[in-house]
Scaffold this motif. Structure first.
Motif, PDB file in Angstrom:
ATOM      1  N   MET A   1      12.287 -10.382 -26.264  1.00 35.97           N
ATOM      2  CA  MET A   1      11.455 -10.572 -24.541  1.00 35.97           C
ATOM      3  C   MET A   1      11.904  -9.319 -24.167  1.00 35.97           C
ATOM      4  SD  MET A   1      11.827 -14.393 -24.624  1.00 35.97           S
ATOM      5  CE  MET A   1      12.974 -14.726 -25.026  1.00 35.97           C
ATOM      6  N   VAL A   2      10.783  -8.911 -23.382  1.00 41.60           N
ATOM      7  CA  VAL A   2      10.811  -7.396 -22.600  1.00 41.60           C
ATOM      8  C   VAL A   2      10.175  -7.944 -21.597  1.00 41.60           C
ATOM      9  CG1 VAL A   2       9.974  -5.565 -21.964  1.00 41.60           C
ATOM     10  CG2 VAL A   2      10.687  -5.562 -24.586  1.00 41.60           C
ATOM     11  N   ILE A   3      10.634  -7.831 -20.052  1.00 42.50           N
ATOM     12  CA  ILE A   3      10.374  -8.244 -18.971  1.00 42.50           C
ATOM     13  C   ILE A   3       9.299  -7.096 -18.914  1.00 42.50           C
ATOM     14  CG2 ILE A   3      10.869  -9.007 -16.727  1.00 42.50           C
ATOM     15  CD1 ILE A   3      11.510 -10.957 -18.687  1.00 42.50           C
ATOM     16  N   LYS A   4       7.932  -7.647 -18.003  1.00 41.91           N
ATOM     17  CA  LYS A   4       6.884  -6.215 -17.811  1.00 41.91           C
ATOM     18  C   LYS A   4       6.868  -6.399 -16.658  1.00 41.91           C
ATOM     19  CE  LYS A   4       4.084  -6.186 -22.333  1.00 41.91           C
ATOM     20  NZ  LYS A   4       3.651  -7.033 -22.656  1.00 41.91           N
ATOM     21  N   VAL A   5       6.802  -5.583 -15.643  1.00 41.50           N
ATOM     22  CA  VAL A   5       6.897  -5.617 -14.472  1.00 41.50           C
ATOM     23  C   VAL A   5       5.862  -4.279 -14.079  1.00 41.50           C
ATOM     24  CG1 VAL A   5       7.967  -4.746 -11.699  1.00 41.50           C
ATOM     25  CG2 VAL A   5       9.469  -5.347 -13.288  1.00 41.50           C
ATOM     26  N   PHE A   6       4.602  -5.468 -13.941  1.00 39.98           N
ATOM     27  CA  PHE A   6       3.411  -4.368 -12.635  1.00 39.98           C
ATOM     28  C   PHE A   6       3.444  -3.726 -11.584  1.00 39.98           C
ATOM     29  CE2 PHE A   6       2.809  -5.889 -16.833  1.00 39.98           C
ATOM     30  CZ  PHE A   6       1.053  -5.291 -17.057  1.00 39.98           C
ATOM     31  N   LEU A   7       3.651  -2.564 -11.472  1.00 35.27           N
ATOM     32  CA  LEU A   7       3.768  -0.988  -9.901  1.00 35.27           C
ATOM     33  C   LEU A   7       2.889  -0.754  -9.604  1.00 35.27           C
ATOM     34  CD1 LEU A   7       7.133  -0.304 -11.506  1.00 35.27           C
ATOM     35  CD2 LEU A   7       7.424  -2.514  -9.987  1.00 35.27           C
ATOM     36  N   ALA A   8       2.946  -0.141  -8.382  1.00 35.89           N
ATOM     37  CA  ALA A   8       1.782   1.030  -8.141  1.00 35.89           C
ATOM     38  C   ALA A   8       2.617   2.134  -7.478  1.00 35.89           C
ATOM     39  CB  ALA A   8       0.896   0.733  -7.491  1.00 35.89           C
ATOM     40  N   THR A   9       2.964   2.912  -8.202  1.00 32.46           N
ATOM     41  CA  THR A   9       4.141   3.779  -8.197  1.00 32.46           C
ATOM     42  C   THR A   9       3.214   4.970  -6.800  1.00 32.46           C
ATOM     43  OG1 THR A   9       2.791   5.668  -9.644  1.00 32.46           O
ATOM     44  CG2 THR A   9       4.710   4.021 -10.738  1.00 32.46           C
ATOM     45  N   SER A  10       1.573   4.784  -6.831  1.00 30.53           N
ATOM     46  CA  SER A  10       1.726   5.808  -5.443  1.00 30.53           C
ATOM     47  C   SER A  10       1.089   4.841  -4.851  1.00 30.53           C
ATOM     48  CB  SER A  10       0.334   6.793  -5.770  1.00 30.53           C
ATOM     49  OG  SER A  10      -0.492   6.141  -6.848  1.00 30.53           O
ATOM     50  N   SER A  11       1.391   3.621  -4.610  1.00 29.43           N
ATOM     51  CA  SER A  11       0.994   2.452  -3.365  1.00 29.43           C
ATOM     52  C   SER A  11       1.337   3.215  -1.802  1.00 29.43           C
ATOM     53  CB  SER A  11       1.149   1.674  -3.620  1.00 29.43           C
ATOM     54  OG  SER A  11       1.647   0.411  -2.291  1.00 29.43           O
ATOM     55  N   GLY A  12       0.252   2.683  -1.235  1.00 30.77           N
ATOM     56  CA  GLY A  12       0.213   4.290   0.047  1.00 30.77           C
ATOM     57  C   GLY A  12       0.269   2.759   1.322  1.00 30.77           C
ATOM     58  N   SER A  13       1.353   1.956   0.072  1.00 28.55           N
ATOM     59  CA  SER A  13       1.801   0.407   1.608  1.00 28.55           C
ATOM     60  C   SER A  13       3.275   0.413   1.178  1.00 28.55           C
ATOM     61  CB  SER A  13       1.693  -0.944   0.635  1.00 28.55           C
ATOM     62  OG  SER A  13       2.162  -2.088   1.623  1.00 28.55           O
ATOM     63  N   THR A  14       4.311   0.921   2.257  1.00 25.69           N
ATOM     64  CA  THR A  14       5.140   1.195   2.642  1.00 25.69           C
ATOM     65  C   THR A  14       5.972  -0.814   2.501  1.00 25.69           C
ATOM     66  OG1 THR A  14       5.987   1.890   4.586  1.00 25.69           O
ATOM     67  CG2 THR A  14       7.729   1.016   3.596  1.00 25.69           C
ATOM     68  N   ALA A  15       5.389  -1.889   2.087  1.00 24.37           N
ATOM     69  CA  ALA A  15       5.594  -3.478   2.049  1.00 24.37           C
ATOM     70  C   ALA A  15       5.838  -3.879   0.785  1.00 24.37           C
ATOM     71  CB  ALA A  15       4.927  -4.483   2.792  1.00 24.37           C
ATOM     72  N   ILE A  16       4.664  -2.601   0.265  1.00 23.13           N
ATOM     73  CA  ILE A  16       4.429  -3.235  -1.749  1.00 23.13           C
ATOM     74  C   ILE A  16       6.066  -1.807  -1.974  1.00 23.13           C
ATOM     75  CG2 ILE A  16       2.944  -2.387  -3.515  1.00 23.13           C
ATOM     76  CD1 ILE A  16       0.872  -3.089  -2.129  1.00 23.13           C
ATOM     77  N   LYS A  17       6.432  -1.045  -1.335  1.00 23.65           N
ATOM     78  CA  LYS A  17       6.573  -0.653  -2.600  1.00 23.65           C
ATOM     79  C   LYS A  17       8.145  -0.541  -2.388  1.00 23.65           C
ATOM     80  CE  LYS A  17       4.710   3.986  -1.388  1.00 23.65           C
ATOM     81  NZ  LYS A  17       5.205   5.821  -0.080  1.00 23.65           N
ATOM     82  N   LYS A  18       8.503  -1.575  -0.491  1.00 25.03           N
ATOM     83  CA  LYS A  18      10.147  -2.112  -0.729  1.00 25.03           C
ATOM     84  C   LYS A  18      10.260  -3.534  -1.960  1.00 25.03           C
ATOM     85  CE  LYS A  18      10.769  -1.361   3.853  1.00 25.03           C
ATOM     86  NZ  LYS A  18      10.643  -1.215   4.985  1.00 25.03           N
ATOM     87  N   LYS A  19       9.022  -3.993  -2.089  1.00 25.23           N
ATOM     88  CA  LYS A  19       9.146  -5.397  -3.059  1.00 25.23           C
ATOM     89  C   LYS A  19       9.908  -5.170  -4.160  1.00 25.23           C
ATOM     90  CE  LYS A  19       6.212  -8.450  -0.198  1.00 25.23           C
ATOM     91  NZ  LYS A  19       4.689  -8.506  -0.100  1.00 25.23           N
ATOM     92  N   GLN A  20       9.151  -3.990  -4.894  1.00 27.91           N
ATOM     93  CA  GLN A  20       8.629  -3.230  -6.165  1.00 27.91           C
ATOM     94  C   GLN A  20      10.061  -3.125  -6.253  1.00 27.91           C
ATOM     95  OE1 GLN A  20       3.922  -1.677  -6.709  1.00 27.91           O
ATOM     96  NE2 GLN A  20       5.543  -0.220  -6.284  1.00 27.91           N
ATOM     97  N   GLN A  21      10.717  -2.054  -4.864  1.00 29.97           N
ATOM     98  CA  GLN A  21      12.266  -1.560  -5.678  1.00 29.97           C
ATOM     99  C   GLN A  21      13.009  -2.822  -5.335  1.00 29.97           C
ATOM    100  OE1 GLN A  21      12.464   1.128  -1.607  1.00 29.97           O
ATOM    101  NE2 GLN A  21      11.787   2.569  -3.514  1.00 29.97           N
ATOM    102  N   ASP A  22      12.661  -3.882  -4.558  1.00 25.46           N
ATOM    103  CA  ASP A  22      14.064  -5.567  -4.663  1.00 25.46           C
ATOM    104  C   ASP A  22      13.536  -5.783  -6.057  1.00 25.46           C
ATOM    105  OD1 ASP A  22      15.230  -7.727  -3.790  1.00 25.46           O
ATOM    106  OD2 ASP A  22      13.579  -8.626  -2.920  1.00 25.46           O
TER     107      ASP A  22
END
Length: 147
Positions: A1-22
């Motif tokens: 089973m593989v966990i899939k994390v959907f991200l936006a690599t070029s997001s302009g939102s700092t909040a989204i980037k931090k959440k993705q990194q977390d």
């Protein structure tokens, strides 16, 4: 089973980037196998994510924001539900994965199973006592009738 994390690599939102990194950082720390799927550069990923997030989990505008987490095709949740699971030491359950031996989650599961077994044993003992008491009452009544 593989966990899939959907991200936006070029997001302009700092909040989204931090959440993705977390999310990614925590999965790496737990040594959970996962795949990062970019929704900013890949239209197929974006469409798949949007179609597979349950309606009740979508925001009012209908467009779920990253990160969104899936176990294969099964929706696990967004950042907020991931964060709640992390706070409750329930990340493996959130991800639909068995906890590794020795982990807090595995210990909690073992404790719960042990409590259930003890409760079941107590119930069986009480039932047996009730049955013995009923048999004793029936014998006593039978002796009284014989006299």
């Amino acid at each position: 089973m593989v966990i899939k994390v959907f991200l936006a690599t070029s997001s302009g939102s700092t909040a989204i980037k931090k959440k993705q990194q977390d999310v990614v950082g925590f999965l790496e720390a737990l040594k959970v196998e996962y795949a990062e799927l970019d929704i900013a550069c890949n239209e197929q990923n974006r469409m798949w994510m949007r179609q597979n997030v349950p309606e009740e989990k979508k925001p009012s505008n209908g467009i779920p924001l990253p990160p969104q987490i899936f176990n294969e095709e099964s929706y696990c949740g967004d950042y907020d539900t991931f964060f709640d699971a992390k706070e409750d030491n329930a990340v493996y359950a959130f991800l639909g994965l068995p906890p590794p031996p020795g982990s807090k989650e595995a210990q909690e599961e073992e404790d719960e199973e042990q409590e259930e077994e003890e409760l079941h044993s107590q119930e069986e003992e009480e039932l047996q006592q009730l049955e013995e008491e009923e048999e004793g009452t029936e014998l006593q009544e039978g002796e009284e009738e014989a006299e």
